[in-house]
Design an enzyme around this catalytic site. Structure first.
Site, mmCIF file in Angstrom:
data_model
loop_
_atom_site.group_PDB
_atom_site.id
_atom_site.type_symbol
_atom_site.label_atom_id
_atom_site.label_comp_id
_atom_site.label_asym_id
_atom_site.label_seq_id
_atom_site.Cartn_x
_atom_site.Cartn_y
_atom_site.Cartn_z
ATOM 1 N N ASP A 36 5.211 -1.115 -3.361
ATOM 2 C CA ASP A 36 5.737 0.151 -3.868
ATOM 3 C C ASP A 36 6.579 0.894 -2.844
ATOM 4 O OD1 ASP A 36 3.806 1.116 -2.121
ATOM 5 O OD2 ASP A 36 2.471 1.860 -3.713
ATOM 6 N N CYS A 37 6.736 0.311 -1.646
ATOM 7 C CA CYS A 37 7.548 0.887 -0.575
ATOM 8 C C CYS A 37 6.952 2.140 0.043
ATOM 9 C CB CYS A 37 8.979 1.193 -1.045
ATOM 10 S SG CYS A 37 9.917 -0.274 -1.579
#
Length: 231
Positions: A36-37
């Site tokens: 999801d960074c």
């Protein structure tokens, strides 16, 4: 005349199986994949007795930022570093990072600890993936590891949109991500090696089960995360 026998010793193979020091007995668990960074929870101070929090990075995924910088998933400038993606050592052994929720354990117990996951089903049965835990995973009635794999789905918080201008639901499905190696080309070039790992080494396994044991953290992982537990 005595024959002269030459003993040829093969050169050290850099892809040989690394030696692991086990710190616990094996327990069963489950895995999912995600990327999801977002800044990992282990990147904040005070999570565990460690030398330093897990490194987090600017939007380039390389430049390390202060541990107090707000997560890009909450409007800030701090994201997961590109080097948190997995990589193969040989056909049956690889390294990577994960979030974990383990029965009877708190984040202070697991943050920056390392675990050897030996898969017990699907196409990766028998393979070993050694991960360092960089964040708290979901709390369930099972031991659970979220494997950090680029293109593995951005989940509820899509930090990849502000970091990499990813689509609003991420690359591929919001949960699960891309479905083929060809789709890895949608990702930034910096993240494509980890996406390719999923199809080349991980054989596109879908949430394989495994047994896990805590191990002494390899420097191959701590050199990337910057985080070493004091126990």
């Amino acid at each position: 005349m005595t024959a002269l026998v030459l003993l040829l010793i093969p050169a050290t193979d850099a892809s040989a199986q690394p030696t692991l020091t086990y710190l616990s007995t094996a327990a069963p668990g489950k895995t999912v994949r995600t990327w999801d960074c977002c800044k990992a929870s282990g990147s904040w101070t005070g999570k565990a007795a460690v030398n330093a929090p897990v490194r987090s990075c600017k939007a380039d995924g390389v430049s390390v930022v202060d541990a107090n910088a707000q997560s890009g998933c909450n409007g800030g400038s701090s994201y997961a570093c590109n080097n948190n993606q997995p990589w193969a050592v040989n056909p049956t052994f690889s390294y990577g990072f994960a979030r974990a929720g383990l029965l009877g354990k708190t984040e202070s117990d697991t943050s920056c600890a390392c675990y050897a996951l030996k898969f017990t089903n699907t196409a990766v049965k028998g393979k070993t993936h050694v991960v360092q835990v960089v964040g708290q995973g979901p709390t369930t009635n099972s031991n659970f590891f979220e494997l950090l794999i680029p293109g593995g789905g951005v989940g509820l918080f899509n930090g990849c949109q502000p970091q990499w201008q990813a689509p609003s639901s991420g690359w591929g499905a919001q949960y699960g991500g891309v479905t083929s190696k060809a789709q890895c080309a949608q990702l930034p070039a910096q993240l494509q090696p980890g996406c390719n790992w999923r199809f080349d080494w991980f054989l596109n396994a879908d949430s394989p089960e495994m047994t896990f044991r805590r191990v002494t953290c390899p420097t191959a992982l701590t050199d990337k995360s910057g985080c070493i537990r004091k126990d």
